[in-house]
Design an enzyme around this catalytic site. Structure first.
Site, PDB file in Angstrom:
ATOM      1  N   HIS A 168       2.427   3.355   2.233  1.00  0.00           N
ATOM      2  CA  HIS A 168       3.961   3.277   2.731  1.00  0.00           C
ATOM      3  C   HIS A 168       4.993   2.418   1.905  1.00  0.00           C
ATOM      4  O   HIS A 168       5.983   2.692   1.847  1.00  0.00           O
ATOM      5  CB  HIS A 168       3.679   2.595   4.176  1.00  0.00           C
ATOM      6  CG  HIS A 168       4.896   3.210   5.050  1.00  0.00           C
ATOM      7  ND1 HIS A 168       6.033   2.207   5.327  1.00  0.00           N
ATOM      8  CD2 HIS A 168       5.465   4.198   5.439  1.00  0.00           C
ATOM      9  CE1 HIS A 168       6.916   2.779   5.997  1.00  0.00           C
ATOM     10  NE2 HIS A 168       6.821   4.074   6.220  1.00  0.00           N
ATOM     11  N   CYS A 169       4.355   1.362   1.527  1.00  0.00           N
ATOM     12  CA  CYS A 169       5.108   0.343   0.531  1.00  0.00           C
ATOM     13  C   CYS A 169       5.692   1.009  -0.559  1.00  0.00           C
ATOM     14  O   CYS A 169       6.688   0.502  -1.248  1.00  0.00           O
ATOM     15  CB  CYS A 169       4.423  -0.783   0.081  1.00  0.00           C
ATOM     16  SG  CYS A 169       3.626  -1.867   1.722  1.00  0.00           S
ATOM     17  N   ILE A 170       4.925   2.021  -1.427  1.00  0.00           N
ATOM     18  CA  ILE A 170       5.566   2.723  -2.643  1.00  0.00           C
ATOM     19  C   ILE A 170       6.207   3.887  -2.549  1.00  0.00           C
ATOM     20  O   ILE A 170       6.355   4.431  -3.397  1.00  0.00           O
ATOM     21  CB  ILE A 170       4.209   2.792  -3.429  1.00  0.00           C
ATOM     22  CG1 ILE A 170       3.320   3.813  -2.924  1.00  0.00           C
ATOM     23  CG2 ILE A 170       3.697   1.366  -3.703  1.00  0.00           C
ATOM     24  CD1 ILE A 170       2.168   4.069  -4.029  1.00  0.00           C
ATOM     25  N   ASN A 177       0.737  -1.286  -0.029  1.00  0.00           N
ATOM     26  CA  ASN A 177       0.062   0.090  -0.080  1.00  0.00           C
ATOM     27  C   ASN A 177       0.767   1.242  -0.115  1.00  0.00           C
ATOM     28  O   ASN A 177       2.027   1.162  -0.461  1.00  0.00           O
ATOM     29  CB  ASN A 177      -1.012  -0.079   1.036  1.00  0.00           C
ATOM     30  CG  ASN A 177      -2.362   0.580   0.678  1.00  0.00           C
ATOM     31  OD1 ASN A 177      -2.253   1.667   0.360  1.00  0.00           O
ATOM     32  ND2 ASN A 177      -3.337  -0.446   0.669  1.00  0.00           N
TER      33      ASN A 177
END
Length: 385
Positions: A356-358, A354
């Site tokens: 934060h991951c990108i 999501n």
């Protein structure tokens, strides 16, 4: 690029909190057909909205492979710097460098080894060579001295720092067989302390149910400031997440941080209705040999904890769920001086992660060197201002 073989902690460097001032943010333009259905059409719209939200208060550097540079430039405003760089996918948090600072706010980067969340044991795709080179390539391009930590497998989503010596991790992720199986828990702790300047590691038992990263901490628990965290939560004791979050809560209630403080814990609900892959979404994926494949009805690891803290805002995933607004309200109370940006993120979670991951923050501070090519970080900042 100056490649450093010393240890950050011995040099006086440590990982700051995400809530501290940023110079900018790294993202990667999506294209991988096994992660982003229908040619990443909807994913790119979400990435663009997130990038523009972040760009309201800090510089955004969007990395893109050569064949999608034009797509990125067309869909992003002039506020976003688009830089050509090879990668296998778009998870900037995990493949990008981790940045550390010292008391004088000099900034350096760490180049970890990346093996697609588990290598040949339980990794999510068979070839991760380009992703493994992103951190080093970025640090060289933008002139950051780089600590060489390529002997150690670590992703940015598996660590959360309070900037004051405390690090959050999960046992399920860092002790998984596909990362550093030859190291004991104490030896892994030693690596984290040496490279991130941590004084105390808080080992949460679990992450989010069905998180294919072996349960990254950034999906279940995050610092909002030193001594204060949000924890993914459900009151539904029939949900597998209930026992997992309960175990994490009990540990946090018993622990103190590196400064001896007990944690203030805010329970952040997960979506009331599990987010699952739909048949029509599944038809848009094109999986490569050896790549982890999705199935219709598969539950995704949707969590509101997977937000990004920008200089002026908090970009929060939304799922069209009745808990969306509750999550926005709680995070608004946790970050009263920042604007909350709710972004519909289903088109990102179908890829496996999501907001934060990108994203990967670059902390504010001085850089010792300029790169051999491209814009140095100081030049980038001046343009943004």
């Amino acid at each position: 690029m100056k490649r450093l073989t010393s240890l950050p902690a011995l040099d006086g460097f440590y990982m700051p909190g995400e809530f501290e001032p940023h110079r900018g943010c790294i993202m990667i333009w999506p294209k991988r057909p096994g992660s982003w259905p229908f040619g990443a059409r909807e994913a790119r719209k979400a990435f663009a909205e997130i990038a523009e939200s972040i760009a309201d208060s800090e510089h955004v550097i969007m990395l893109a492979e050569k064949d999608v540079m034009e797509s990125a430039r067309q869909m992003l405003s002039d506020r976003i710097e688009v830089v050509e760089m090879a990668s296998d996918d778009a998870w900037a948090r995990d493949v990008g460098p981790t940045f550390v600072v010292n008391k004088d706010r000099h900034v350096r980067g760490i180049d970890w080894q990346f093996n697609a969340w588990g290598g040949h044991t339980d990794g999510l795709y068979a070839d991760w060579e380009k992703d493994d080179l992103v951190a080093g390539a970025f640090l060289e391009r933008f002139g950051y001295p780089a600590y060489d930590a390529r002997h150690f497998v670590l992703e940015g989503g598996s660590i959360h720092s309070d900037g004051e010596g405390t690090l959050l991790v999960t046992e399920r992720c860092l002790l998984s067989d596909g990362r550093n199986p030859s190291l004991t828990r104490l030896e892994i702790e030693e690596q984290l302390k040496n490279y991130l300047g941590a004084e105390k590691i808080i080992w949460l038992p679990y992450g989010i149910y069905q998180d294919e990263t072996n349960e990254h901490v950034d999906n279940v628990c995050a610092f909002v400031r030193p001594g204060e965290v949000v924890l993914a939560w459900t009151d539904d004791n029939n949900d597998p997440q209930y026992e997992m979050s309960l175990a994490d809560l009990k540990l946090l209630e018993q622990e103190t941080d590196a400064k001896g403080r007990h944690f203030i814990i805010h329970k952040l609900p997960i979506p009331k209705v599990p987010v699952c892959i739909k048949e029509e979404e599944l038809s848009g994926f094109v999986f490569e040999p050896g790549e982890d494949q999705r199935e219709a009805g598969e539950r995704l690891a949707a969590s509101y904890v997977n937000f990004y803290i920008s200089n002026g805002g908090v970009i929060v995933p939304q799922f069209g769920d009745e808990h969306d607004q509750k999550a926005v309200k709680i995070l608004g109370e946790c970050f009263p001086d920042r604007r909350i940006y709710p972004v519909y993120a289903r088109d990102i979670i179908v890829g496996g992660g999501n907001i934060h991951c990108i994203t990967q923050q670059i902390p504010e501070g001085e850089v010792h060197e300029k790169g051999n090519s491209g814009s140095g970080p100081d030049e980038v900042l001046r343009r943004h201002q």
